[in-house]
Write an enzyme that holds these catalytic residues in place. Structure first.
Site, PDB file in Angstrom:
ATOM      1  CE  LYS A 106      -3.749  -2.075   2.680  1.00 25.85           C
ATOM      2  NZ  LYS A 106      -4.980  -2.229   1.935  1.00 25.85           N
ATOM      3  CE  LYS A 158      -5.464   1.727   5.215  1.00 22.63           C
ATOM      4  NZ  LYS A 158      -6.087   2.558   4.137  1.00 22.63           N
ATOM      5  N   GLY A 205      -8.163  -7.440   2.984  1.00 21.85           N
ATOM      6  CA  GLY A 205      -9.339  -8.075   3.571  1.00 21.85           C
ATOM      7  C   GLY A 205      -9.802  -7.390   4.846  1.00 21.85           C
ATOM      8  N   GLY A 206      -9.512  -6.079   4.960  1.00 16.56           N
ATOM      9  CA  GLY A 206      -9.975  -5.327   6.127  1.00 16.56           C
ATOM     10  C   GLY A 206      -9.154  -5.577   7.378  1.00 16.56           C
ATOM     11  CG  HIS A 266     -14.828   1.604  -0.538  1.00 18.75           C
ATOM     12  ND1 HIS A 266     -13.649   1.118  -0.038  1.00 18.75           N
ATOM     13  CD2 HIS A 266     -14.943   1.084  -1.792  1.00 18.75           C
ATOM     14  CE1 HIS A 266     -13.066   0.348  -0.945  1.00 18.75           C
ATOM     15  NE2 HIS A 266     -13.839   0.304  -2.018  1.00 18.75           N
ATOM     16  CG  HIS A 287     -12.259  -1.793   8.404  1.00 19.45           C
ATOM     17  ND1 HIS A 287     -12.676  -0.496   8.330  1.00 19.45           N
ATOM     18  CD2 HIS A 287     -11.671  -1.928   9.617  1.00 19.45           C
ATOM     19  CE1 HIS A 287     -12.356   0.137   9.435  1.00 19.45           C
ATOM     20  NE2 HIS A 287     -11.753  -0.707  10.243  1.00 19.45           N
ATOM     21  CD  GLU A 320     -10.518  -1.180  -2.555  1.00 22.96           C
ATOM     22  OE1 GLU A 320     -11.329  -2.108  -2.629  1.00 22.96           O
ATOM     23  OE2 GLU A 320      -9.800  -0.974  -1.551  1.00 22.96           O
ATOM     24  NE  ARG A 367      -8.286  -8.983  -4.651  1.00 23.08           N
ATOM     25  CZ  ARG A 367      -9.381  -8.496  -4.088  1.00 23.08           C
ATOM     26  NH1 ARG A 367     -10.552  -8.716  -4.627  1.00 23.08           N
ATOM     27  NH2 ARG A 367      -9.307  -7.771  -2.985  1.00 23.08           N
TER      28      ARG A 367
HETATM   29  P1  ADP Z   1     -13.144  -7.139  -2.683  1.00 25.10           P
HETATM   30  O1  ADP Z   1     -12.389  -5.863  -2.508  1.00 25.10           O
HETATM   31  O2  ADP Z   1     -12.966  -7.840  -3.979  1.00 25.10           O
HETATM   32  O3  ADP Z   1     -14.537  -7.045  -2.254  1.00 25.10           O
HETATM   33  P2  ADP Z   1     -12.457  -8.471  -0.239  1.00 25.10           P
HETATM   34  O4  ADP Z   1     -11.592  -7.548   0.544  1.00 25.10           O
HETATM   35  O5  ADP Z   1     -13.803  -8.707   0.261  1.00 25.10           O
HETATM   36  O6  ADP Z   1     -12.388  -8.052  -1.748  1.00 25.10           O
HETATM   37  O7  ADP Z   1     -11.688  -9.841  -0.421  1.00 25.10           O
HETATM   38  C1  ADP Z   1     -11.987 -10.707  -1.494  1.00 25.10           C
HETATM   39  C2  ADP Z   1     -11.586 -12.080  -1.123  1.00 25.10           C
HETATM   40  O8  ADP Z   1     -10.205 -12.125  -0.907  1.00 25.10           O
HETATM   41  C3  ADP Z   1     -12.212 -12.604   0.125  1.00 25.10           C
HETATM   42  O9  ADP Z   1     -12.423 -13.974  -0.046  1.00 25.10           O
HETATM   43  C4  ADP Z   1     -11.168 -12.318   1.197  1.00 25.10           C
HETATM   44  O10 ADP Z   1     -11.302 -13.243   2.249  1.00 25.10           O
HETATM   45  C5  ADP Z   1      -9.911 -12.519   0.413  1.00 25.10           C
HETATM   46  N1  ADP Z   1      -8.783 -11.663   0.795  1.00 25.10           N
HETATM   47  C6  ADP Z   1      -8.573 -10.380   0.461  1.00 25.10           C
HETATM   48  N2  ADP Z   1      -7.397  -9.933   0.902  1.00 25.10           N
HETATM   49  C7  ADP Z   1      -6.825 -10.965   1.545  1.00 25.10           C
HETATM   50  C8  ADP Z   1      -5.584 -11.138   2.219  1.00 25.10           C
HETATM   51  N3  ADP Z   1      -4.663 -10.194   2.308  1.00 25.10           N
HETATM   52  N4  ADP Z   1      -5.322 -12.335   2.777  1.00 25.10           N
HETATM   53  C9  ADP Z   1      -6.234 -13.323   2.673  1.00 25.10           C
HETATM   54  N5  ADP Z   1      -7.405 -13.220   2.036  1.00 25.10           N
HETATM   55  C10 ADP Z   1      -7.710 -12.065   1.477  1.00 25.10           C
HETATM   56  P1  ADP Z   2      -8.016  -3.522   2.586  1.00 25.32           P
HETATM   57  O1  ADP Z   2      -6.763  -3.869   1.859  1.00 25.32           O
HETATM   58  O2  ADP Z   2      -8.159  -4.267   3.859  1.00 25.32           O
HETATM   59  O3  ADP Z   2      -9.209  -3.577   1.666  1.00 25.32           O
HETATM   60  P2  ADP Z   2      -8.254  -0.606   2.451  1.00 25.32           P
HETATM   61  O4  ADP Z   2      -7.121   0.337   2.545  1.00 25.32           O
HETATM   62  O5  ADP Z   2      -8.866  -0.806   1.101  1.00 25.32           O
HETATM   63  O6  ADP Z   2      -7.811  -1.996   3.052  1.00 25.32           O
HETATM   64  O7  ADP Z   2      -9.381  -0.153   3.477  1.00 25.32           O
HETATM   65  C1  ADP Z   2     -10.524  -0.943   3.737  1.00 25.32           C
HETATM   66  C2  ADP Z   2     -11.621  -0.077   4.378  1.00 25.32           C
HETATM   67  O8  ADP Z   2     -11.163   0.544   5.579  1.00 25.32           O
HETATM   68  C3  ADP Z   2     -12.075   1.083   3.517  1.00 25.32           C
HETATM   69  O9  ADP Z   2     -13.074   0.703   2.601  1.00 25.32           O
HETATM   70  C4  ADP Z   2     -12.607   2.051   4.560  1.00 25.32           C
HETATM   71  O10 ADP Z   2     -13.878   1.649   4.999  1.00 25.32           O
HETATM   72  C5  ADP Z   2     -11.644   1.857   5.713  1.00 25.32           C
HETATM   73  N1  ADP Z   2     -10.524   2.832   5.654  1.00 25.32           N
HETATM   74  C6  ADP Z   2      -9.311   2.645   5.092  1.00 25.32           C
HETATM   75  N2  ADP Z   2      -8.524   3.731   5.215  1.00 25.32           N
HETATM   76  C7  ADP Z   2      -9.256   4.662   5.886  1.00 25.32           C
HETATM   77  C8  ADP Z   2      -9.014   6.003   6.351  1.00 25.32           C
HETATM   78  N3  ADP Z   2      -7.846   6.625   6.165  1.00 25.32           N
HETATM   79  N4  ADP Z   2     -10.015   6.639   7.004  1.00 25.32           N
HETATM   80  C9  ADP Z   2     -11.197   6.027   7.224  1.00 25.32           C
HETATM   81  N5  ADP Z   2     -11.485   4.770   6.831  1.00 25.32           N
HETATM   82  C10 ADP Z   2     -10.544   4.077   6.168  1.00 25.32           C
HETATM   83 MG    MG Z   3      -9.505  -2.434   0.016  1.00 27.84          MG
END
Ligand code: ADP
Ligand code: ADP
Ligand code: MG
Length: 656
Positions: free
Chosen positions: A116, A158, A164-165, A208, A235, A275, A291
């Site tokens: 990231k 972060k 995956g949140g 988002h 998340h 995103e 992906r």
């Molecule tokens: P999207 O952004 O496509 O909605 P999600 O964050 O919900 O994606 O993740 C999509 C799929 O990938 C889910 O099955 C989630 O469990 C898996 N996933 C995403 N990031 C990771 C990670 N870093 N490690 C393991 N599984 C992940």
């Molecule tokens: P992941 O790789 O787990 O998907 P993201 O960076 O895409 O991580 O963040 C996942 C979610 O977390 C976002 O959709 C948002 O809801 C929250 N989030 C991430 N960064 C921030 C931020 N700086 N401030 C507030 N919410 C955030």
């Molecule tokens: Mg994300």
């Protein structure tokens, strides 16, 4: 065009890709684990290969076995779906070295965007706005604390490798910052094998919004409009839609152009998602997912394009069959993710689906990975299907979603359908007034309203005062110490609420909850009936535990909290009859993210043996007494079901 594609995934996305292959006249090769031998994707594929046992590390993450299947089947290309190995650049390279085409972006672009921090730096260079923060290389606690002060609280810590949140910590109070950094680093290290963290300003109530991009091997990159995915739990998205009700046509264009600029800067090809967060009318880059996204169907419905087909075509070397000007968003599409999970605690449920009857009708699409009679294994992501609706405009799509969810029937397993119905039926959702804290803001998780402070205080004191078992006193547990205070985490309707406790004397504690301090004394305890005095006021409560559930009754109301139960050693120990030998069982399904000892190793009482991740939280599993580890059946990365024996421990008899 390819004649045979191997799909390195399972569940609904494997089924979705098989459909696209069929339509293109391509043979679909499935892979599966022992737990999936009878799964829908295996039944639908033209041929299939067993990878190994249920544990992902031995099956869907087992690169060698998947490459064997590629070679044996003669597949000319590999589609990774999402999750598992989809964002693993080493796997993409290995596929190419094995002579097959990777249906995805170049491994270099995956690597770049996999961090990231690197992605944010590239975004800045490409003139794409990013969230104010700190992404420097000096990640000492002192430096981070200084930077957090400069950014201004609240801040979000972060994980650079996060996904995956997971691996995120919001900090509002500077005093809590150092502990939060350490805990985020630890979680990131155990979950992603990379403990690096960075800082971002915490944006309050953002939306988002993400942009679908697509590139071919001939230098063309286009975007296919946006998806709004603000409705999230922990998340992670649960409801997504396209177009976003929040964007003006000018903003849509601006965002789309920014996404394409970034994709070009990264040398991107194939499908990807950029995103963003939207705060009012300002947007900030968040990350890029290299992906196909779970929520891609909403884009397909409003653009009339098949993204999986396009992924396959561009991977085969074809040019994008359309230009940016001809991409138009028509109508409105909404997707709801159906999970086999408890709608209040978000814990995976699993089991056999006795009846699976998704809704049908005009404008309704179901992407499901199961049928009636199928088993839902607890080893994998609990999403079993996606309901997608399409209508000429958003109000019509919202009503269609409400009606479709009402008639959706799944029997045999607990699902999140009740939660989805409550969200889709909420007036704020109908109004398009959404943000990432939607569920919390509208009290849609757990019971209506959160438990009052005194209920959490009573639950904490019940735990702190123990019930005769000294191991239950967290002050005895070394792992709980964080600056002298014990932290007891509860999930209250999906929200994490932590009680911080310091002992202040016999049966006397100083507790902190939601920023308030309480002096709490235990006046009397009979079984699970507690009489407390909290800041001078009397509180009577009954606290009962059932697995991970903590039910607190006080002032005539019952509140259900979830407590990661790994620390309740009483619940975990199941003596095998022989004295001095104990099995430690997983209190619920989870994933072993860290194994800290070895078989045969001598351990002290309270020494952490392994770390289980369940309910998206770290759960250290500690030795209840000094002993020798006689069995340790799981490796790092293994999924375990509830009740699985995680470790066996033989008590060391003290030397006479
Ligand atoms: P999207 O952004 O496509 O909605 P999600 O964050 O919900 O994606 O993740 C999509 C799929 O990938 C889910 O099955 C989630 O469990 C898996 N996933 C995403 N990031 C990771 C990670 N870093 N490690 C393991 N599984 C992940
Ligand atoms: P992941 O790789 O787990 O998907 P993201 O960076 O895409 O991580 O963040 C996942 C979610 O977390 C976002 O959709 C948002 O809801 C929250 N989030 C991430 N960064 C921030 C931020 N700086 N401030 C507030 N919410 C955030
Ligand atoms: Mg994300």
């Amino acid at each position: 065009m390819f004649s045979r594609i191997l799909i390195a995934n399972r569940g609904e996305i494997a089924v979705r890709i098989i459909r696209a292959c069929r339509e293109l006249g391509i043979a679909a090769v499935a892979v599966y684990s022992e737990a999936d031998a009878g799964a829908l994707h295996v039944r639908l594929a033209d041929e299939s290969y067993l990878l190994g046992p249920a544990a992902p590390a031995e099956s869907y993450l087992n690169i060698e076995r998947i490459l064997d299947a590629v070679r044996e089947s003669g597949a000319e290309a590999v589609h990774p779906g999402y999750g598992f190995l989809a964002e693993n650049a080493d796997f993409a390279r290995a596929v190419e070295e094995a002579g097959a085409v990777w249906i995805g972006p170049p491994p270099e672009a995956m690597e770049l965007m996999g961090s990231k921090v690197a992605a944010k730096r590239l975004a800045e260079k490409a003139d794409v706005p990013t969230v104010p923060g700190y992404t420097g290389d000096d990640t000492s606690v002192e430096k981070l604390a200084e930077e957090a002060g400069r950014i201004g609280f609240p801040v979000l810590i972060k994980a650079s490798a996060g996904g995956g949140g997971r691996g995120m910590r919001a900090v509002r109070d500077p005093g809590e910052f150092p502990d939060a950094v350490e805990s985020a680093q630890r979680e990131a290290l155990s979950a992603f094998g990379d403990g690096r963290v960075f800082l971002e300003k915490l944006i309050e109530r953002p939306r988002h919004i993400e942009v679908q991009v697509l590139g071919d091997n001939h230098g063309n990159v286009v975007h296919l409009g946006e998806r709004e995915c603000s409705i999230q739990r922990r998340h992670q998205k649960i409801i997504e839609e396209s177009p976003s009700p929040a964007l003006t046509p000018e903003e849509r264009e601006e965002l789309g152009e920014a996404a394409v600029r970034l994709a070009e800067a990264a040398g991107y090809r194939n499908a990807g998602t950029v995103e963003f967060m939207l705060e009012g009318h300002r947007f900030y880059f968040l990350e890029m997912n290299t992906r196909l996204q779970v929520e891609h169907p909403v884009t397909e419905l409003v653009t009339g394009r098949d993204l999986v087909e396009l992924q396959i075509r561009v991977a085969a070397g074809e040019r994008l069959p359309f230009a940016q000007e001809s991409v138009e968003l028509t109508g409105s599409a909404i997707e709801a993710r159906v999970y086999a999970e408890d709608p209040e605690t978000f814990m995976p449920t699993g089991g056999r689906i006795l009846l699976f009857r998704p809704p049908e009708g005009p404008g309704i699409r179901n992407d499901a990975g199961v049928e009636s009679g199928d088993e839902v294994p607890v080893n994998y992501d609990p999403m079993i299907g996606k309901l997608i609706v399409y209508a000429p405009d958003r109000p019509a799509a919202v009503s269609r979603m409400q009606e479709a969810l009402r008639s959706y029937v799944i029997e045999g397993v607990v699902t999140n359908l009740p939660l989805l119905r409550r969200v889709a039926g909420h007036p704020a959702f109908a109004a398009g007034d959404t943000s990432t804290d939607f569920l919390e803001t509208h009290g849609l998780v757990g019971r209506p309203g959160e438990a009052p402070a005194e209920a959490l205080l009573a639950a904490a004191v019940e735990e702190l005062s123990g019930s005769g078992n000294p191991a239950r006193d967290p002050f005895e547990l070394g792992i709980w110490r964080a600056g002298g205070a014990a932290r007891i985490r509860y999930l209250d309707g999906g929200r994490e609420r932590t009680v911080e406790a310091e002992r202040n004397g016999a049966r006397l504690w100083r507790l902190r909850l939601d920023g308030e301090e309480y002096e709490v004394g235990l006046l009397a305890r009979t079984g699970n009936e507690l009489h407390l005095k909290a800041n001078g006021s009397p509180v009577a409560a009954r606290v009962e535990r059932e697995g991970s559930e903590v039910r607190v009754s006080c002032r005539g109301r019952e509140h259900t909290l979830a407590r990661p139960p790994a620390l309740n050693l009483e619940d975990m120990e199941s003596g095998s009859g022989e004295s001095g030998r104990t099995s430690l069982e997983a209190p619920m399904p989870g994933i072993v993210i860290k194994v800290l000892v070895e078989e045969g190793e001598e351990v002290r009482a309270q020494q952490p043996l392994l770390v289980l991740e369940a309910m998206k939280m770290e759960q250290p599993i500690v030795a209840p007494y000094a002993g020798v580890v006689t069995r340790l059946p799981f490796r790092e990365g293994s999924m375990v079901s509830g009740g699985a024996v995680l470790a066996e421990l033989e008590e060391l008899t003290p030397e006479a």
